[in-house]
Motif scaffolding. Structure first.
Motif, PDB file in Angstrom:
ATOM      1  N   ALA A 101       0.822  -1.212   0.000  1.00 33.00           N
ATOM      2  CA  ALA A 101       0.000   0.000   0.000  1.00 33.00           C
ATOM      3  C   ALA A 101       0.854   1.259   0.000  1.00 33.00           C
ATOM      4  N   LEU A 102       1.884   1.292   0.836  1.00 31.47           N
ATOM      5  CA  LEU A 102       2.732   2.477   0.931  1.00 31.47           C
ATOM      6  C   LEU A 102       3.486   2.721  -0.372  1.00 31.47           C
ATOM      7  N   VAL A 103       4.021   1.664  -0.958  1.00 30.43           N
ATOM      8  CA  VAL A 103       4.781   1.817  -2.205  1.00 30.43           C
ATOM      9  C   VAL A 103       3.872   2.294  -3.334  1.00 30.43           C
ATOM     10  N   MET A 104       2.642   1.780  -3.404  1.00 28.64           N
ATOM     11  CA  MET A 104       1.739   2.201  -4.470  1.00 28.64           C
ATOM     12  C   MET A 104       1.345   3.668  -4.316  1.00 28.64           C
ATOM     13  N   VAL A 105       1.054   4.101  -3.082  1.00 25.89           N
ATOM     14  CA  VAL A 105       0.664   5.498  -2.870  1.00 25.89           C
ATOM     15  C   VAL A 105       1.821   6.439  -3.212  1.00 25.89           C
ATOM     16  N   LEU A 106       3.004   6.156  -2.655  1.00 23.49           N
ATOM     17  CA  LEU A 106       4.159   7.012  -2.915  1.00 23.49           C
ATOM     18  C   LEU A 106       4.593   6.908  -4.375  1.00 23.49           C
ATOM     19  N   GLY A 107       4.536   5.709  -4.932  1.00 19.66           N
ATOM     20  CA  GLY A 107       4.952   5.533  -6.319  1.00 19.66           C
ATOM     21  C   GLY A 107       4.077   6.293  -7.290  1.00 19.66           C
ATOM     22  N   PHE A 108       2.762   6.265  -7.082  1.00 16.26           N
ATOM     23  CA  PHE A 108       1.868   6.984  -7.997  1.00 16.26           C
ATOM     24  C   PHE A 108       1.907   8.489  -7.751  1.00 16.26           C
ATOM     25  N   ALA A 109       2.176   8.899  -6.521  1.00 14.99           N
ATOM     26  CA  ALA A 109       2.335  10.339  -6.281  1.00 14.99           C
ATOM     27  C   ALA A 109       3.549  10.869  -7.038  1.00 14.99           C
ATOM     28  N   LEU A 110       4.676  10.164  -6.910  1.00 11.49           N
ATOM     29  CA  LEU A 110       5.873  10.570  -7.642  1.00 11.49           C
ATOM     30  C   LEU A 110       5.698  10.355  -9.140  1.00 11.49           C
ATOM     31  N   GLY A 111       5.025   9.271  -9.516  1.00 10.90           N
ATOM     32  CA  GLY A 111       4.800   9.014 -10.934  1.00 10.90           C
ATOM     33  C   GLY A 111       3.934  10.063 -11.600  1.00 10.90           C
ATOM     34  N   PHE A 171      15.356   4.096 -14.275  1.00 13.47           N
ATOM     35  CA  PHE A 171      14.799   3.115 -13.341  1.00 13.47           C
ATOM     36  C   PHE A 171      14.086   1.967 -14.048  1.00 13.47           C
ATOM     37  N   ARG A 172      13.718   2.159 -15.303  1.00 10.65           N
ATOM     38  CA  ARG A 172      13.175   1.030 -16.055  1.00 10.65           C
ATOM     39  C   ARG A 172      14.268   0.191 -16.702  1.00 10.65           C
ATOM     40  N   SER A 173      15.481   0.702 -16.723  1.00 13.27           N
ATOM     41  CA  SER A 173      16.570  -0.001 -17.388  1.00 13.27           C
ATOM     42  C   SER A 173      17.358  -0.899 -16.458  1.00 13.27           C
ATOM     43  N   THR A 174      17.145  -0.775 -15.141  1.00 16.51           N
ATOM     44  CA  THR A 174      17.914  -1.566 -14.179  1.00 16.51           C
ATOM     45  C   THR A 174      16.979  -2.483 -13.403  1.00 16.51           C
ATOM     46  N   PRO A 175      17.403  -3.722 -13.135  1.00 19.66           N
ATOM     47  CA  PRO A 175      16.537  -4.651 -12.383  1.00 19.66           C
ATOM     48  C   PRO A 175      16.274  -4.141 -10.973  1.00 19.66           C
ATOM     49  N   ILE A 176      15.109  -4.483 -10.458  1.00 17.27           N
ATOM     50  CA  ILE A 176      14.733  -4.035  -9.124  1.00 17.27           C
ATOM     51  C   ILE A 176      15.668  -4.625  -8.069  1.00 17.27           C
ATOM     52  N   LEU A 177      16.157  -5.843  -8.271  1.00 15.52           N
ATOM     53  CA  LEU A 177      17.081  -6.436  -7.304  1.00 15.52           C
ATOM     54  C   LEU A 177      18.369  -5.637  -7.221  1.00 15.52           C
ATOM     55  N   VAL A 178      18.875  -5.185  -8.365  1.00 13.58           N
ATOM     56  CA  VAL A 178      20.088  -4.364  -8.380  1.00 13.58           C
ATOM     57  C   VAL A 178      19.838  -3.050  -7.644  1.00 13.58           C
ATOM     58  N   GLN A 179      18.678  -2.449  -7.858  1.00 12.20           N
ATOM     59  CA  GLN A 179      18.364  -1.194  -7.177  1.00 12.20           C
ATOM     60  C   GLN A 179      18.298  -1.381  -5.668  1.00 12.20           C
ATOM     61  N   VAL A 193      11.240   0.303   1.138  1.00 11.73           N
ATOM     62  CA  VAL A 193      10.282   1.354   0.757  1.00 11.73           C
ATOM     63  C   VAL A 193      10.884   2.275  -0.295  1.00 11.73           C
ATOM     64  N   VAL A 194      12.109   2.727  -0.069  1.00 12.95           N
ATOM     65  CA  VAL A 194      12.758   3.653  -1.004  1.00 12.95           C
ATOM     66  C   VAL A 194      12.978   2.984  -2.355  1.00 12.95           C
ATOM     67  N   GLY A 195      13.549   1.785  -2.334  1.00 13.02           N
ATOM     68  CA  GLY A 195      13.855   1.107  -3.588  1.00 13.02           C
ATOM     69  C   GLY A 195      12.620   0.776  -4.407  1.00 13.02           C
ATOM     70  N   LEU A 196      11.601   0.207  -3.765  1.00 12.42           N
ATOM     71  CA  LEU A 196      10.383  -0.157  -4.486  1.00 12.42           C
ATOM     72  C   LEU A 196       9.620   1.076  -4.972  1.00 12.42           C
ATOM     73  N   THR A 197       9.607   2.143  -4.147  1.00 15.57           N
ATOM     74  CA  THR A 197       8.889   3.354  -4.552  1.00 15.57           C
ATOM     75  C   THR A 197       9.523   3.993  -5.784  1.00 15.57           C
ATOM     76  N   LEU A 198      10.835   4.148  -5.769  1.00  8.37           N
ATOM     77  CA  LEU A 198      11.508   4.761  -6.918  1.00  8.37           C
ATOM     78  C   LEU A 198      11.344   3.914  -8.171  1.00  8.37           C
ATOM     79  N   HIS A 199      11.325   2.598  -7.988  1.00 10.56           N
ATOM     80  CA  HIS A 199      11.138   1.701  -9.138  1.00 10.56           C
ATOM     81  C   HIS A 199       9.716   1.791  -9.677  1.00 10.56           C
ATOM     82  N   GLU A 200       8.726   1.743  -8.787  1.00 14.85           N
ATOM     83  CA  GLU A 200       7.342   1.781  -9.232  1.00 14.85           C
ATOM     84  C   GLU A 200       6.974   3.128  -9.828  1.00 14.85           C
ATOM     85  N   GLY A 247       5.735  -8.627  -6.076  1.00 14.14           N
ATOM     86  CA  GLY A 247       7.126  -8.201  -6.176  1.00 14.14           C
ATOM     87  C   GLY A 247       7.770  -7.866  -4.851  1.00 14.14           C
ATOM     88  N   THR A 248       6.941  -7.615  -3.825  1.00 12.05           N
ATOM     89  CA  THR A 248       7.527  -7.331  -2.510  1.00 12.05           C
ATOM     90  C   THR A 248       8.290  -8.532  -1.961  1.00 12.05           C
TER      91      THR A 248
END
Length: 289
Positions: free
Chosen positions: A86-96, A121-129, A159-166, A226-227
């Motif tokens: 929930a937190l990642v989706m809210v922050l991710g869409f706000a930044l998006g 952020f779309r060019s690098t895997p989420i695990l690397v981030q 939270v930071v990594g998933l939010t920036l990725h999403e 993905g979490t």
């Protein structure tokens, strides 16, 4: 003089009276779909055999699955997974949304910033981030005089990594939804004297939601699943919680089934919610069901 005789045309055949009611309709003969019915029966038989093998196979240890399905550690992991999603989706869409506005602005610099963020952020895997943010202290031991070695814990890193990725994917979803709104709607709002932010909030986004909700729903379900990747940095989400158990009991299969059942249950509920949200924003449009 020979007398001329009139030749009369032959009389037409009698026309039967027109039938009325059900007798006037042609007889409809249904098309035989033997092949389709045979294929459906074969699929149902195969599904029944597969389901029966799963239920009767003692290797799945369904009694162990029932034992750990609602234990405190598993439920805590499930709660953290839901909170993180929930937190990642809210922050991710706000930044998006902000990034989408930058990409659609008339300023070339802002457009470049938005495009560069999405590209990176779309060019690098989420695990690397995630691993990068987890080891940020090795690159910047101090930021503004604050030590970063212990500043970012595993949950904060997740939270930071998933939010920036999403946010990178949310930006494209929101941008596509905004572009789907007719230009005339924006021009009408401009003629009423509405400012850019009021046009976006009152006119553009409500209409763009019809195009945003379906991919956003897919992103929500994808983020939930993905979490599980945050278990690599020791965040005690649902997957990490069952891993802690089967590392102690060596009951790998039943504990993985516990996590699977919870993921299936939650994603099914989210899919139902997505259906009703889509219906809400599709009111008044053709094809609404």
């Amino acid at each position: 003089m020979s007398a001329q005789t009139d030749v009369l045309p032959p009389s037409p055949l009698p026309v039967p009276p027109a039938k009325t009611g059900a007798a006037a309709l042609p007889r409809v003969v249904p098309v035989r779909r033997t092949g389709q019915w045979a294929a459906a029966v074969a699929v149902l038989v195969l599904l029944a055999l597969a389901l029966g093998s799963v239920i009767r196979n003692d290797a799945f240890q369904w009694d162990v699955v029932g034992q750990y399905l609602t234990t405190a550690s598993v439920l805590r992991g499930l709660g953290l997974t839901l909170w993180l999603t929930a937190l990642v989706m809210v922050l991710g869409f706000a930044l998006g949304t902000l990034l989408a506005v930058l990409r659609l602005s008339g300023n070339r610099v802002l457009q470049a910033v938005g495009w560069g963020y999405v590209w990176l952020f779309r060019s690098t895997p989420i695990l690397v981030q995630l691993l990068f943010w987890f080891n940020i202290g090795a690159l910047y031991p101090q930021i503004l005089g604050v030590s970063t070695v212990n500043l970012l814990g595993p949950v904060t890193v997740a939270v930071v990594g998933l939010t920036l990725h999403e946010a990178a994917y949310a930006a494209e979803v929101v941008r596509g939804g905004i572009l789907s709104v007719e230009r005339g709607q924006v021009e009408a709002a401009q003629s009423l004297g509405l400012g850019p932010w009021r046009r976006l909030r009152r006119i553009v986004l409500p209409q763009a939601m019809r195009s945003i909700v379906p991919p956003a729903g897919n992103m929500l379900i994808g983020t939930l699943k993905g979490t599980s990747i945050v278990s690599i940095i020791a965040v005690q989400d649902l997957l990490y919680s069952v891993q802690l158990v089967y590392h102690r009991t060596y009951q790998v299969i039943p504990l993985l089934l516990v996590a699977t059942l919870w993921y299936v249950a939650v994603t099914s509920l989210l899919g139902i919610g997505q259906h009703y949200v889509e219906r809400h924003y599709a009111r008044g449009t053709a094809g609404t069901r």
